[in-house]
Enzyme design. Structure first.
Site, PDB file in Angstrom:
ATOM      1  N   LYS A  11     -30.047 -39.142 -28.508  1.00  0.00           N
ATOM      2  CA  LYS A  11     -28.880 -38.812 -29.451  1.00  0.00           C
ATOM      3  C   LYS A  11     -28.589 -40.092 -30.394  1.00  0.00           C
ATOM      4  O   LYS A  11     -28.795 -41.089 -29.974  1.00  0.00           O
ATOM      5  CB  LYS A  11     -27.691 -38.156 -28.858  1.00  0.00           C
ATOM      6  CG  LYS A  11     -28.144 -36.823 -28.350  1.00  0.00           C
ATOM      7  CD  LYS A  11     -26.804 -35.990 -27.982  1.00  0.00           C
ATOM      8  CE  LYS A  11     -26.978 -34.937 -27.147  1.00  0.00           C
ATOM      9  NZ  LYS A  11     -26.025 -33.970 -26.889  1.00  0.00           N
ATOM     10  N   TYR A  51     -28.344 -25.979 -32.556  1.00  0.00           N
ATOM     11  CA  TYR A  51     -27.433 -25.661 -31.702  1.00  0.00           C
ATOM     12  C   TYR A  51     -26.710 -24.398 -31.782  1.00  0.00           C
ATOM     13  O   TYR A  51     -25.682 -24.286 -31.480  1.00  0.00           O
ATOM     14  CB  TYR A  51     -26.310 -26.620 -31.627  1.00  0.00           C
ATOM     15  CG  TYR A  51     -26.730 -28.025 -30.923  1.00  0.00           C
ATOM     16  CD1 TYR A  51     -27.113 -27.966 -29.388  1.00  0.00           C
ATOM     17  CD2 TYR A  51     -26.833 -29.295 -31.526  1.00  0.00           C
ATOM     18  CE1 TYR A  51     -27.272 -29.091 -28.865  1.00  0.00           C
ATOM     19  CE2 TYR A  51     -27.250 -30.357 -30.722  1.00  0.00           C
ATOM     20  CZ  TYR A  51     -27.531 -30.248 -29.460  1.00  0.00           C
ATOM     21  OH  TYR A  51     -27.839 -31.307 -28.488  1.00  0.00           O
ATOM     22  N   ASN A 114     -23.399 -38.036 -25.277  1.00  0.00           N
ATOM     23  CA  ASN A 114     -24.117 -38.073 -24.085  1.00  0.00           C
ATOM     24  C   ASN A 114     -25.338 -38.614 -24.098  1.00  0.00           C
ATOM     25  O   ASN A 114     -26.007 -38.125 -23.168  1.00  0.00           O
ATOM     26  CB  ASN A 114     -23.558 -36.878 -23.200  1.00  0.00           C
ATOM     27  CG  ASN A 114     -24.477 -35.659 -23.936  1.00  0.00           C
ATOM     28  OD1 ASN A 114     -24.988 -35.627 -25.009  1.00  0.00           O
ATOM     29  ND2 ASN A 114     -24.300 -34.608 -23.377  1.00  0.00           N
ATOM     30  N   HIS A 117     -30.321 -35.064 -25.057  1.00  0.00           N
ATOM     31  CA  HIS A 117     -30.395 -33.522 -24.934  1.00  0.00           C
ATOM     32  C   HIS A 117     -31.686 -33.264 -24.133  1.00  0.00           C
ATOM     33  O   HIS A 117     -32.719 -33.655 -24.665  1.00  0.00           O
ATOM     34  CB  HIS A 117     -30.205 -32.782 -26.264  1.00  0.00           C
ATOM     35  CG  HIS A 117     -30.559 -31.374 -26.254  1.00  0.00           C
ATOM     36  ND1 HIS A 117     -29.807 -30.391 -25.597  1.00  0.00           N
ATOM     37  CD2 HIS A 117     -31.917 -30.500 -26.296  1.00  0.00           C
ATOM     38  CE1 HIS A 117     -30.433 -29.163 -25.791  1.00  0.00           C
ATOM     39  NE2 HIS A 117     -31.539 -29.318 -26.201  1.00  0.00           N
ATOM     40  N   GLU A 128     -37.193 -24.447 -28.557  1.00  0.00           N
ATOM     41  CA  GLU A 128     -36.773 -25.687 -29.081  1.00  0.00           C
ATOM     42  C   GLU A 128     -37.938 -26.738 -29.535  1.00  0.00           C
ATOM     43  O   GLU A 128     -37.840 -27.597 -30.649  1.00  0.00           O
ATOM     44  CB  GLU A 128     -35.783 -26.560 -28.068  1.00  0.00           C
ATOM     45  CG  GLU A 128     -34.692 -26.058 -27.919  1.00  0.00           C
ATOM     46  CD  GLU A 128     -33.746 -26.770 -26.861  1.00  0.00           C
ATOM     47  OE1 GLU A 128     -32.411 -26.493 -26.759  1.00  0.00           O
ATOM     48  OE2 GLU A 128     -34.103 -27.682 -26.186  1.00  0.00           O
TER      49      GLU A 128
HETATM   50  P1  CMP Z   1     -26.414 -31.027 -25.005  1.00  0.00           P
HETATM   51  O1  CMP Z   1     -27.115 -30.898 -24.105  1.00  0.00           O
HETATM   52  O2  CMP Z   1     -27.085 -31.574 -26.224  1.00  0.00           O
HETATM   53  O3  CMP Z   1     -26.080 -29.508 -25.246  1.00  0.00           O
HETATM   54  C1  CMP Z   1     -24.901 -29.064 -26.201  1.00  0.00           C
HETATM   55  C2  CMP Z   1     -24.074 -30.274 -26.446  1.00  0.00           C
HETATM   56  O4  CMP Z   1     -22.469 -29.951 -26.651  1.00  0.00           O
HETATM   57  C3  CMP Z   1     -24.021 -31.036 -24.873  1.00  0.00           C
HETATM   58  O5  CMP Z   1     -24.953 -31.681 -24.665  1.00  0.00           O
HETATM   59  C4  CMP Z   1     -22.709 -31.906 -25.010  1.00  0.00           C
HETATM   60  O6  CMP Z   1     -22.984 -33.086 -25.901  1.00  0.00           O
HETATM   61  C5  CMP Z   1     -21.576 -31.082 -26.353  1.00  0.00           C
HETATM   62  N1  CMP Z   1     -20.744 -30.716 -25.889  1.00  0.00           N
HETATM   63  C6  CMP Z   1     -19.274 -30.863 -25.944  1.00  0.00           C
HETATM   64  N2  CMP Z   1     -18.537 -30.489 -25.357  1.00  0.00           N
HETATM   65  C7  CMP Z   1     -19.103 -29.557 -24.252  1.00  0.00           C
HETATM   66  C8  CMP Z   1     -18.524 -28.815 -23.366  1.00  0.00           C
HETATM   67  N3  CMP Z   1     -17.227 -28.634 -22.962  1.00  0.00           N
HETATM   68  N4  CMP Z   1     -19.556 -28.072 -22.556  1.00  0.00           N
HETATM   69  C9  CMP Z   1     -20.899 -28.298 -22.863  1.00  0.00           C
HETATM   70  N5  CMP Z   1     -21.173 -29.162 -23.806  1.00  0.00           N
HETATM   71  C10 CMP Z   1     -20.440 -29.797 -24.682  1.00  0.00           C
END
Ligand code: CMP
Length: 142
Positions: A11, A51, A114, A117, A128
């Site tokens: 990311k 998403y 974070n 992904h 995906e």
């Molecule tokens: P990712 O694995 O990319 O999938 C969806 C993303 O939404 C997740 O990582 C997080 O970066 C983001 N996100 C933000 N808030 C939440 C939440 N409460 N629960 C899950 N994903 C979240």
């Protein structure tokens, strides 16, 4: 156990920190091979479509804004149980809850920023991969 493929995204936060190589090294030393990759700056439409499953969630708008805030590195990883293996290497979605030594524990700041992904299951991985690498589905039959 089977050879699988999964989609991984490094990311904008991790790309900006210049840790693409360090994250690739985690994949490579844990039996995951990078078999396709591209650096891209996603449009709001692309990030929203990728998403789409989260579009009703309260964090959707922030998630899309974050994902278009800078370039991302997108790759297909292949290896034994690649989907679960990549998720194990990434650690929990919230870096504060991620096991020490995981990518998110080591490189991520918050649940939004974070670092990575990874596809969460077989169907998701297939969809995906097709989203970002449509030719792979055609030529590999996977
Ligand atoms: P990712 O694995 O990319 O999938 C969806 C993303 O939404 C997740 O990582 C997080 O970066 C983001 N996100 C933000 N808030 C939440 C939440 N409460 N629960 C899950 N994903 C979240």
């Amino acid at each position: 156990m089977a050879i699988e493929r999964t989609l991984s995204i490094i990311k904008p936060d991790a790309v900006a920190k210049n840790v693409i190589g360090k994250i690739y090294s985690r994949f490579e030393t844990n039996g995951l091979k990078v078999i396709a990759a591209k650096l891209a700056w996603l449009s709001p439409q692309e990030a929203g479509a990728f998403y789409a499953v989260h579009q009703e969630r309260p964090f959707f708008k922030d998630l899309v804004s974050f994902m278009i805030s800078g370039p991302v590195m997108i790759q297909v990883l292949e290896g034994e149980s690649a989907i679960a293996k990549n998720r194990e290497l990434m650690g929990a979605t919230d870096p504060k809850k991620a096991e020490p030594g995981t990518i998110r524990a080591d490189f991520a700041e918050s649940i939004d920023a974070n670092a990575v992904h990874g596809s969460d299951g077989e169907d998701t991985a297939k969809n995906e991969i097709a989203f970002f690498f449509p030719a792979m589905a055609v030529y590999s039959g996977r």
